[in-house]
Motif scaffolding. Structure first.
Motif, mmCIF file in Angstrom:
data_model
loop_
_atom_site.group_PDB
_atom_site.id
_atom_site.type_symbol
_atom_site.label_atom_id
_atom_site.label_comp_id
_atom_site.label_asym_id
_atom_site.label_seq_id
_atom_site.Cartn_x
_atom_site.Cartn_y
_atom_site.Cartn_z
ATOM 1 N N ASN B 10 0.797 -1.232 0.000
ATOM 2 C CA ASN B 10 0.000 0.000 0.000
ATOM 3 C C ASN B 10 0.824 1.274 0.000
ATOM 4 O O ASN B 10 0.326 2.337 0.351
ATOM 5 C CB ASN B 10 -0.953 0.030 1.209
ATOM 6 C CG ASN B 10 -1.845 -1.201 1.235
ATOM 7 O OD1 ASN B 10 -2.337 -1.634 0.191
ATOM 8 N ND2 ASN B 10 -2.015 -1.777 2.403
ATOM 9 N N LEU B 11 2.102 1.178 -0.364
ATOM 10 C CA LEU B 11 2.878 2.413 -0.475
ATOM 11 C C LEU B 11 2.620 3.053 -1.835
ATOM 12 O O LEU B 11 2.395 2.370 -2.831
ATOM 13 C CB LEU B 11 4.378 2.122 -0.311
ATOM 14 C CG LEU B 11 4.836 1.717 1.089
ATOM 15 C CD1 LEU B 11 6.351 1.601 1.119
ATOM 16 C CD2 LEU B 11 4.359 2.717 2.136
ATOM 17 N N PRO B 93 15.440 0.911 20.195
ATOM 18 C CA PRO B 93 15.136 0.298 18.890
ATOM 19 C C PRO B 93 13.629 0.331 18.636
ATOM 20 O O PRO B 93 12.900 -0.516 19.141
ATOM 21 C CB PRO B 93 15.666 -1.127 19.029
ATOM 22 C CG PRO B 93 15.713 -1.405 20.492
ATOM 23 C CD PRO B 93 15.871 -0.091 21.195
ATOM 24 N N GLU B 94 13.189 1.307 17.892
ATOM 25 C CA GLU B 94 11.757 1.527 17.711
ATOM 26 C C GLU B 94 11.086 0.441 16.898
ATOM 27 O O GLU B 94 9.938 0.090 17.152
ATOM 28 C CB GLU B 94 11.530 2.858 16.990
ATOM 29 C CG GLU B 94 11.826 4.052 17.829
ATOM 30 C CD GLU B 94 11.359 5.326 17.162
ATOM 31 O OE1 GLU B 94 11.304 5.372 15.925
ATOM 32 O OE2 GLU B 94 11.056 6.266 17.897
ATOM 33 N N ALA B 95 11.811 -0.039 15.880
ATOM 34 C CA ALA B 95 11.130 -0.953 14.966
ATOM 35 C C ALA B 95 12.108 -1.855 14.241
ATOM 36 O O ALA B 95 13.280 -1.514 14.054
ATOM 37 C CB ALA B 95 10.334 -0.164 13.937
ATOM 38 N N VAL B 96 11.601 -3.026 13.863
ATOM 39 C CA VAL B 96 12.271 -3.920 12.923
ATOM 40 C C VAL B 96 11.328 -4.059 11.735
ATOM 41 O O VAL B 96 10.131 -4.300 11.927
ATOM 42 C CB VAL B 96 12.550 -5.296 13.554
ATOM 43 C CG1 VAL B 96 13.107 -6.262 12.525
ATOM 44 C CG2 VAL B 96 13.497 -5.159 14.740
ATOM 45 N N LEU B 97 11.845 -3.839 10.534
ATOM 46 C CA LEU B 97 11.011 -3.939 9.332
ATOM 47 C C LEU B 97 11.539 -5.035 8.416
ATOM 48 O O LEU B 97 12.761 -5.190 8.270
ATOM 49 C CB LEU B 97 11.029 -2.633 8.536
ATOM 50 C CG LEU B 97 10.326 -1.405 9.100
ATOM 51 C CD1 LEU B 97 11.197 -0.698 10.123
ATOM 52 C CD2 LEU B 97 9.976 -0.427 7.975
ATOM 53 N N ASN B 98 10.624 -5.793 7.839
ATOM 54 C CA ASN B 98 10.993 -6.633 6.714
ATOM 55 C C ASN B 98 11.378 -5.664 5.593
ATOM 56 O O ASN B 98 10.554 -4.889 5.116
ATOM 57 C CB ASN B 98 9.801 -7.505 6.312
ATOM 58 C CG ASN B 98 10.099 -8.382 5.108
ATOM 59 O OD1 ASN B 98 10.992 -8.093 4.315
ATOM 60 N ND2 ASN B 98 9.357 -9.462 4.983
ATOM 61 N N GLY B 99 12.644 -5.707 5.170
ATOM 62 C CA GLY B 99 13.137 -4.700 4.240
ATOM 63 C C GLY B 99 13.310 -5.197 2.812
ATOM 64 O O GLY B 99 13.872 -4.480 1.984
ATOM 65 N N THR B 100 12.849 -6.414 2.521
ATOM 66 C CA THR B 100 13.113 -6.997 1.199
ATOM 67 C C THR B 100 12.461 -6.180 0.087
ATOM 68 O O THR B 100 13.143 -5.706 -0.827
ATOM 69 C CB THR B 100 12.622 -8.452 1.161
ATOM 70 O OG1 THR B 100 13.233 -9.172 2.260
ATOM 71 C CG2 THR B 100 13.018 -9.129 -0.140
ATOM 72 N N LYS B 101 11.156 -5.983 0.177
ATOM 73 C CA LYS B 101 10.482 -5.231 -0.895
ATOM 74 C C LYS B 101 10.776 -3.739 -0.802
ATOM 75 O O LYS B 101 10.803 -3.040 -1.820
ATOM 76 C CB LYS B 101 8.979 -5.498 -0.853
ATOM 77 C CG LYS B 101 8.677 -6.891 -1.386
ATOM 78 C CD LYS B 101 7.190 -7.165 -1.497
ATOM 79 C CE LYS B 101 6.972 -8.578 -2.036
ATOM 80 N NZ LYS B 101 5.641 -9.102 -1.715
ATOM 81 N N ALA B 294 14.697 6.586 4.483
ATOM 82 C CA ALA B 294 13.627 7.464 3.985
ATOM 83 C C ALA B 294 12.369 6.658 3.668
ATOM 84 O O ALA B 294 11.247 7.077 3.992
ATOM 85 C CB ALA B 294 14.108 8.220 2.751
ATOM 86 N N ILE B 295 12.531 5.493 3.066
ATOM 87 C CA ILE B 295 11.348 4.687 2.746
ATOM 88 C C ILE B 295 10.775 4.043 4.009
ATOM 89 O O ILE B 295 9.551 3.891 4.142
ATOM 90 C CB ILE B 295 11.644 3.644 1.637
ATOM 91 C CG1 ILE B 295 10.317 3.147 1.028
ATOM 92 C CG2 ILE B 295 12.489 2.488 2.136
ATOM 93 C CD1 ILE B 295 10.491 2.339 -0.239
ATOM 94 N N SER B 296 11.639 3.722 4.954
ATOM 95 C CA SER B 296 11.140 3.156 6.219
ATOM 96 C C SER B 296 10.260 4.168 6.938
ATOM 97 O O SER B 296 9.253 3.811 7.558
ATOM 98 C CB SER B 296 12.310 2.765 7.133
ATOM 99 O OG SER B 296 13.015 1.674 6.596
ATOM 100 N N LYS B 297 10.644 5.420 6.856
ATOM 101 C CA LYS B 297 9.862 6.489 7.495
ATOM 102 C C LYS B 297 8.408 6.476 6.987
ATOM 103 O O LYS B 297 7.464 6.500 7.782
ATOM 104 C CB LYS B 297 10.521 7.832 7.179
ATOM 105 C CG LYS B 297 9.788 9.041 7.683
ATOM 106 C CD LYS B 297 10.357 9.535 8.978
ATOM 107 C CE LYS B 297 9.590 10.742 9.491
ATOM 108 N NZ LYS B 297 9.995 11.094 10.833
ATOM 109 N N ILE B 298 8.257 6.403 5.683
ATOM 110 C CA ILE B 298 6.915 6.340 5.101
ATOM 111 C C ILE B 298 6.211 5.040 5.494
ATOM 112 O O ILE B 298 5.045 5.020 5.878
ATOM 113 C CB ILE B 298 6.987 6.383 3.560
ATOM 114 C CG1 ILE B 298 7.645 7.651 3.069
ATOM 115 C CG2 ILE B 298 5.595 6.257 2.968
ATOM 116 C CD1 ILE B 298 7.857 7.632 1.558
ATOM 117 N N GLY B 303 2.206 1.332 7.624
ATOM 118 C CA GLY B 303 2.181 -0.122 7.661
ATOM 119 C C GLY B 303 1.564 -0.698 8.925
ATOM 120 O O GLY B 303 1.518 -0.044 9.964
ATOM 121 N N GLU B 304 1.119 -1.944 8.820
ATOM 122 C CA GLU B 304 0.631 -2.649 10.006
ATOM 123 C C GLU B 304 1.808 -3.256 10.741
ATOM 124 O O GLU B 304 2.767 -3.709 10.131
ATOM 125 C CB GLU B 304 -0.341 -3.751 9.581
ATOM 126 C CG GLU B 304 -1.626 -3.163 9.035
ATOM 127 C CD GLU B 304 -2.656 -4.228 8.726
ATOM 128 O OE1 GLU B 304 -2.424 -5.413 9.035
ATOM 129 O OE2 GLU B 304 -3.705 -3.864 8.173
#
Lengths: 311, 311
Positions: B10-11, B93-101, B294-298, B303-304
């Motif tokens: 949904n980005l 550490p605020e967040a861990v994101l799946n960063g593949t896509k 920058a993309i993680s910020k968005i 994101g859920e």
């Protein structure tokens, strides 16, 4: 992907010491990969990124760890860490671990291993500068490697020194002045100091010092004159020069990189040894990524985890 | 601590392009921190550690990303990424994101931003070398910045080229020979090649090339003679010299670091500009940690996530 929220619970300190000893042995054999620790700086602190790989243990990954000294005012730990474990065969991120307490434990284990190989005797009195979490953990880990007949603690706040002693009811432990601390065979410095707090004239022949606190540029705990009297052993030369106990003296021209006697790995392997009873030895600990990986290996075998959707 | 399992869903691609453009602008202003990308090498691949901090966006963290080319045989992605976000104020550490896509998307956005500033015209035909995920995403992101009148795709496997075209039903898109690809105003190379696949004689004046595929030492897609005819713009000079399109030519003495015309950030800021219609321009993309941030910020705004116990 697994998440381990409390991977430091129920770990056996002896087993940690052995795992860290083996990590240093592999480091001594040059059987590990460990790119330089990177620093990112904030107004009120920093974070460090520590990647590594120990092929013989089949474990690889990265620790991300901050240092924010003002966090105490916010009821947050000064240091918090996350460890990401990468599968060497596929690169799949196998696990994320809460690395805060693991960091304490693996740092203490490095001190314990250094004391095992560098202490002037198997039976020692331990003198500790500092009374925080790391001071406590260092003593606990080291007491498993050596016979301890007395513990002396110096803290700027005597109440804190007394509180630390209460955690070692099985030992003779009492607060002491800096000069009295330095009468011990084994000295541990575990403070956040940025100026030397241990004077050279206080240190007698045949003393071993675990210099733990200095882990960033500008930090130091020992009078540089001590380094020049001592056999200086480091965990990793590159990190020690950049951010260990020797970083400020090197910067000021009071110590030279060439004067490093060796790495802890070389002592663990028996390639180098304490030579005389009179020798003063210093272990300069900066903390290595491979320590984090070695303890993560154990923690992942025993710890509770939750599964996270990843692919 | 939050975990984002699918933060790329949904980005909005336009919003990503703008965020990446702003990250490059901050890079051009020298307002970011980005220690060198570190590599750890395995038998069948590697992983890279990419820390960074963008103060103006108040976002900091580290991407850990592998490259294992043989993973396809195991039904695993070649590239998988995890992003750890660190709070600048506290280090938490605020967040861990799946960063593949997210990695795919931010790489494509860099190409789109480069095309916006370096394309010879606002209306272009796009020629693509490669037919993988990155080739598709590059075209989609770039089509938001320029008017596209035709797309040509070269792949070693024509079926893959046709499949890529099916993903762009609103455009005239067809497989083409390498020489025909090079007749386009905008060329995108997005292959894993380790030998040049684009010949210099195929490239006419007034062409812009987004060189995306080369992102590690030893990888290259362009005949080095192209670089010597072109204005070479890099995302980051240090990374480009080490692992970008220019790394092999520099290693072989066929291109020099001093010949780099500038960074994409300088072009975004308007400090540097495309000068003549005849100019050949090349954007050498290696992928920056600040793009990931920058993309993680968005992604974190939209994101859920699930909550993970940390302290």
């Amino acid at each position: 992907m697994r998440y381990y929220p409390k991977p430091a619970e129920n770990l056996d300190l002896r087993e940690i010491n052995r795992a860290i000893e083996e990590a240093f042995a592999e480091h001594g054999r040059d059987n590990v990969q460990m790119p330089p620790k990177n620093y990112v700086f904030f107004k009120k602190g920093d974070f460090r990124t520590m990647p590594g790989y120990i092929p013989s243990l089949d474990i690889a990954g990265v620790k991300v760890v901050n240092v924010h000294p003002e966090n105490r005012e916010k009821d947050l730990p000064t240091v918090m860490a996350v460890i990401v474990i990468i599968n060497p065969e596929t690169g799949y991120p196998e696990a994320v671990l809460n690395g805060t307490k693991l960091t304490d434990l693996r740092t203490a284990a490095a001190g314990a291993v250094a004391a095992k190989y560098l202490s002037p005797s198997k039976k020692v009195s331990i003198g500790v500068f500092g009374s925080g979490r790391q001071a406590q953990t260092q003593v606990a880990a080291t007491a498993l490697e050596l016979e301890v007949d007395e513990i002396r603690v110096w803290s700027r706040n005597q109440v804190h020194a007394e509180a630390l002693c209460k955690q070692f009811p099985d030992y003779e432990c009492h607060p002491a002045a800096p000069e009295e601390i330095c009468e011990c065979e084994l000295i541990i410095t575990a403070t956040p100091s940025r100026v030397p707090i241990v004077e050279s004239e206080w240190i007698s022949k045949g003393t071993h010092i675990n210099a733990i606190g200095a882990d960033a540029p500008g930090k130091e705990e020992l009078d540089p004159a001590i380094l020049n009297r001592a056999t200086v052993v480091v965990d990793d030369p590159r990190q020690a020069v950049h951010s260990g106990e020797i970083n400020v003296p090197i910067e000021k021209g009071l110590f030279s990189e060439g004067a490093i006697a060796g790495t802890l790995g070389e002592y663990v392997l028996g390639r180098k040894k304490r030579r005389t009873p009179d020798e003063i030895t210093v272990f300069d600990s900066t903390g290595l990524a491979i320590q984090d990986l070695a303890i993560s290996k154990i923690a992942m075998e025993k710890g509770e985890w939750i599964g996270l959707e990843f692919l």
